[in-house]
Design a protein around this motif. Sequence first.
Motif, PDB file in Angstrom:
ATOM      1  N   ILE A 164      28.035  55.742  29.387  1.00 39.12           N
ATOM      2  CA  ILE A 164      26.982  54.801  29.039  1.00 39.12           C
ATOM      3  C   ILE A 164      27.537  53.380  29.131  1.00 39.12           C
ATOM      4  CG2 ILE A 164      25.376  54.036  27.254  1.00 39.12           C
ATOM      5  CD1 ILE A 164      24.753  56.821  28.321  1.00 39.12           C
ATOM      6  N   SER A 165      26.885  52.533  29.894  1.00 43.58           N
ATOM      7  CA  SER A 165      27.329  51.148  30.007  1.00 43.58           C
ATOM      8  C   SER A 165      27.133  50.421  28.679  1.00 43.58           C
ATOM      9  CB  SER A 165      26.544  50.422  31.103  1.00 43.58           C
ATOM     10  OG  SER A 165      26.829  49.032  31.060  1.00 43.58           O
ATOM     11  N   PRO A 166      28.187  49.787  28.154  1.00 41.87           N
ATOM     12  CA  PRO A 166      28.044  49.006  26.921  1.00 41.87           C
ATOM     13  C   PRO A 166      27.116  47.808  27.095  1.00 41.87           C
ATOM     14  CG  PRO A 166      30.357  49.448  27.408  1.00 41.87           C
ATOM     15  CD  PRO A 166      29.581  49.814  28.628  1.00 41.87           C
ATOM     16  N   PHE A 167      26.806  47.466  28.327  1.00 47.73           N
ATOM     17  CA  PHE A 167      25.957  46.310  28.597  1.00 47.73           C
ATOM     18  C   PHE A 167      24.490  46.701  28.788  1.00 47.73           C
ATOM     19  CE2 PHE A 167      30.226  45.469  30.331  1.00 47.73           C
ATOM     20  CZ  PHE A 167      30.578  44.422  29.492  1.00 47.73           C
ATOM     21  N   THR A 168      24.157  47.946  28.477  1.00 47.90           N
ATOM     22  CA  THR A 168      22.769  48.399  28.574  1.00 47.90           C
ATOM     23  C   THR A 168      21.868  47.525  27.702  1.00 47.90           C
ATOM     24  OG1 THR A 168      23.421  50.689  28.995  1.00 47.90           O
ATOM     25  CG2 THR A 168      21.195  50.324  28.162  1.00 47.90           C
ATOM     26  N   HIS A 169      20.767  47.069  28.279  1.00 46.27           N
ATOM     27  CA  HIS A 169      19.833  46.213  27.542  1.00 46.27           C
ATOM     28  C   HIS A 169      19.278  46.955  26.332  1.00 46.27           C
ATOM     29  CE1 HIS A 169      16.759  43.226  26.732  1.00 46.27           C
ATOM     30  NE2 HIS A 169      15.846  44.190  26.718  1.00 46.27           N
ATOM     31  N   GLY A 170      19.249  46.259  25.193  1.00 46.20           N
ATOM     32  CA  GLY A 170      18.646  46.817  23.996  1.00 46.20           C
ATOM     33  C   GLY A 170      19.611  47.493  23.049  1.00 46.20           C
TER      34      GLY A 170
ATOM     35  N   ASN B  72      33.176  56.102  26.385  1.00 46.40           N
ATOM     36  CA  ASN B  72      33.631  56.091  27.774  1.00 46.40           C
ATOM     37  C   ASN B  72      35.146  56.210  27.874  1.00 46.40           C
ATOM     38  OD1 ASN B  72      30.959  55.701  28.465  1.00 46.40           O
ATOM     39  ND2 ASN B  72      31.155  53.487  28.732  1.00 46.40           N
ATOM     40  N   LEU B  73      35.843  55.591  26.930  1.00 45.34           N
ATOM     41  CA  LEU B  73      37.310  55.562  27.005  1.00 45.34           C
ATOM     42  C   LEU B  73      37.946  56.830  26.448  1.00 45.34           C
ATOM     43  CD1 LEU B  73      38.014  51.868  25.897  1.00 45.34           C
ATOM     44  CD2 LEU B  73      38.189  52.822  28.211  1.00 45.34           C
ATOM     45  N   LEU B  74      37.420  57.342  25.335  1.00 45.91           N
ATOM     46  CA  LEU B  74      38.101  58.420  24.619  1.00 45.91           C
ATOM     47  C   LEU B  74      37.331  59.740  24.601  1.00 45.91           C
ATOM     48  CD1 LEU B  74      39.397  56.385  21.532  1.00 45.91           C
ATOM     49  CD2 LEU B  74      40.596  56.882  23.681  1.00 45.91           C
ATOM     50  N   GLY B  75      36.051  59.707  24.921  1.00 47.41           N
ATOM     51  CA  GLY B  75      35.267  60.936  24.912  1.00 47.41           C
ATOM     52  C   GLY B  75      34.507  61.127  23.615  1.00 47.41           C
ATOM     53  N   ILE B  76      33.535  62.016  23.646  1.00 46.08           N
ATOM     54  CA  ILE B  76      32.638  62.180  22.514  1.00 46.08           C
ATOM     55  C   ILE B  76      33.316  62.847  21.314  1.00 46.08           C
ATOM     56  CG2 ILE B  76      31.731  64.407  23.351  1.00 46.08           C
ATOM     57  CD1 ILE B  76      28.987  63.508  22.263  1.00 46.08           C
ATOM     58  N   GLU B  77      34.230  63.781  21.571  1.00 40.92           N
ATOM     59  CA  GLU B  77      34.885  64.451  20.442  1.00 40.92           C
ATOM     60  C   GLU B  77      35.758  63.483  19.669  1.00 40.92           C
ATOM     61  OE1 GLU B  77      37.600  68.445  19.531  1.00 40.92           O
ATOM     62  OE2 GLU B  77      36.580  68.199  21.458  1.00 40.92           O
ATOM     63  N   ARG B  78      36.488  62.636  20.376  1.00 35.53           N
ATOM     64  CA  ARG B  78      37.333  61.646  19.710  1.00 35.53           C
ATOM     65  C   ARG B  78      36.477  60.617  18.978  1.00 35.53           C
ATOM     66  NH1 ARG B  78      41.601  60.876  16.795  1.00 35.53           N
ATOM     67  NH2 ARG B  78      42.732  58.940  17.228  1.00 35.53           N
ATOM     68  N   LEU B  79      35.340  60.244  19.559  1.00 34.36           N
ATOM     69  CA  LEU B  79      34.433  59.314  18.898  1.00 34.36           C
ATOM     70  C   LEU B  79      33.937  59.904  17.582  1.00 34.36           C
ATOM     71  CD1 LEU B  79      32.672  56.768  18.757  1.00 34.36           C
ATOM     72  CD2 LEU B  79      31.024  57.920  20.232  1.00 34.36           C
ATOM     73  N   CYS B  80      33.631  61.178  17.570  1.00 34.38           N
ATOM     74  CA  CYS B  80      33.195  61.836  16.334  1.00 34.38           C
ATOM     75  C   CYS B  80      34.293  61.797  15.278  1.00 34.38           C
ATOM     76  CB  CYS B  80      32.794  63.281  16.629  1.00 34.38           C
ATOM     77  SG  CYS B  80      31.226  63.459  17.512  1.00 34.38           S
ATOM     78  N   GLN B  81      35.522  62.002  15.683  1.00 38.47           N
ATOM     79  CA  GLN B  81      36.643  61.961  14.750  1.00 38.47           C
ATOM     80  C   GLN B  81      36.815  60.572  14.158  1.00 38.47           C
ATOM     81  OE1 GLN B  81      39.835  63.349  17.234  1.00 38.47           O
ATOM     82  NE2 GLN B  81      39.248  65.519  17.056  1.00 38.47           N
TER      83      GLN B  81
END
Length: 301
Positions: free
Chosen positions: A263-269, A282-291
Amino acid sequence: MKLSVVIPVYRVEDTLDRCVESIVSQSFRELEIILVDDGSPDSCPQLCEEWARRDDRIIVVHKQNGGLSDARNAGIEVAKGERITFVDSDDFVDVNTFEQLMPLVAQADVVEYPIYWHYGAAEQRVCQFGNHTYTHMADYWLKGYAYGHTYACNKIFRRSLFSDVRFPKGKVFEDAWTLPLLLKKAQRVVTSDQGLYYYCQNSQGITAQADGHALQMLLDAHLQVMQDPALASDPRYYMHILNIQLDVCTLTGQKPTLPAQTISPFTHGLSPKLRAKALILNLLGIERLCQINKLIRQMRR
């Protein structure tokens, strides 16, 4: 009969009169009111019968307790109106609402109107959706942000949409499961800035007490919708679902079931917080983001 109003009733003896009074006092009169006593153990069954004696438009259905979805379904079974709407018995509706909205009903399969969210609480606010007509349901779901307000209570439906659709028994956030099924059958949705539904703060309500198991049901409902590629590709919708996934992982300790996307961090809205989440995703993945999200939550306690 133009309109059927289905009101599930369970342990609401303190608010039931206010709710029913708001419907019987509507300036629009061509309606029936279906009170579904869902095996309420308090004085609600008697209150329902008293209301039926006072107004011959009121029908009372007594049934064993089966939950909100089951009560709504019982109301659908006996409804005779061309259109149908649902009112929760701890809420109420502004007096001229149906008179203002019924002229729009002939133009649409679904009419959505403003909702006073958490009325009576510190965070109360009126949610308005503008005056729009949608003939493509994907536009309503995505551009109209319908995925963020799937509530059944602030909508008037063509009753025939429910010919083979019912609310899922045994699930919470049942509206998020049901609205997508109805939209598959709908051809036109109208949103209006007229009328007002008062969604009252209830600390004992399903939403207020939602735990990880309940939020998993909400997540599963959206994962079902995401099977449609046209909807799954919208970045703002994905980030909405990602927030639910993060809460589920934090509360249950389970690994994420939401498929990863870039997902682009620059997405409008996107808000600053969502931009940061998109970057980590984008950098670490969804599992790491959850952690990381769980760790941040723990540090804030």
